[in-house]
Design an enzyme around this catalytic site. Sequence first.
Site, PDB file in Angstrom:
ATOM      1  N   GLY A   6       1.100  -1.122  -0.009  1.00 12.24           N
ATOM      2  CA  GLY A   6      -0.016   0.015  -0.456  1.00 12.24           C
ATOM      3  C   GLY A   6       1.060   1.015  -0.086  1.00 12.24           C
ATOM      4  CB  CYS A   7       1.196   3.692   2.777  1.00 11.50           C
ATOM      5  SG  CYS A   7       0.139   3.911   3.365  1.00 11.50           S
TER       6      CYS A   7
END
Length: 209
Positions: free
Chosen positions: A148-149
């Site tokens: 994700g990030c």
Amino acid sequence: MSDLSIYDRQEFGKPLGFGRKTALLVIDFQLGFTREDAFGGFNINDAIAATAELLGHARAAGLPIAHACFIAPDAVGGIGPFGEKIPNLLKLTADAPDTAFAPAVTPLEGEYIVRKQHASAFFGTGLSSWLRANGVDTLLVTGCTTSGCVRASVIDASAHGLRPIVVEECVGDRAEEPHRANLFDMRQKYADVMPLQAVIGQIGLAKAA
């Protein structure tokens, strides 16, 4: 089983290496990501411990260090579709206990803090300007989640002309399959993926020089 040799045949995955000046980015190692009943799981706590070791070497070498943390706005729906997909993110407001940094990787005075409301540490923040102001061309990337990030920040780092280096033991995800798949994909397209001890060795060489 798919034939992954196609990546080699199409000449993906060429190494980037280190450039002239390196910085360290730590992404979203906040208390909520240390617990499976919030946002954590799989190897995130191990990645925090490994990053604490790396931080010690980075600080000793005088590397610029940035810590990104997700902080949701108080207004409901303030992060748009991201909040619709993951409504629990809206609980990570500035005063929520789970928003605080994990103790082992808490920023020291003078280290740059990036407050973000989306996946990438670059989107809507001053991170790119801070890196340019410090003359950085190589970015060590640690944090969560890998799929994700971390991935979003690595793609944006590449788009900003930086050399992203993902420190393998220092990134974590809540499940193993997306973690492994995204390490593979980042290595092929956007970043180098290096073991922790190799990165520590490289930092030491730069300090000695």
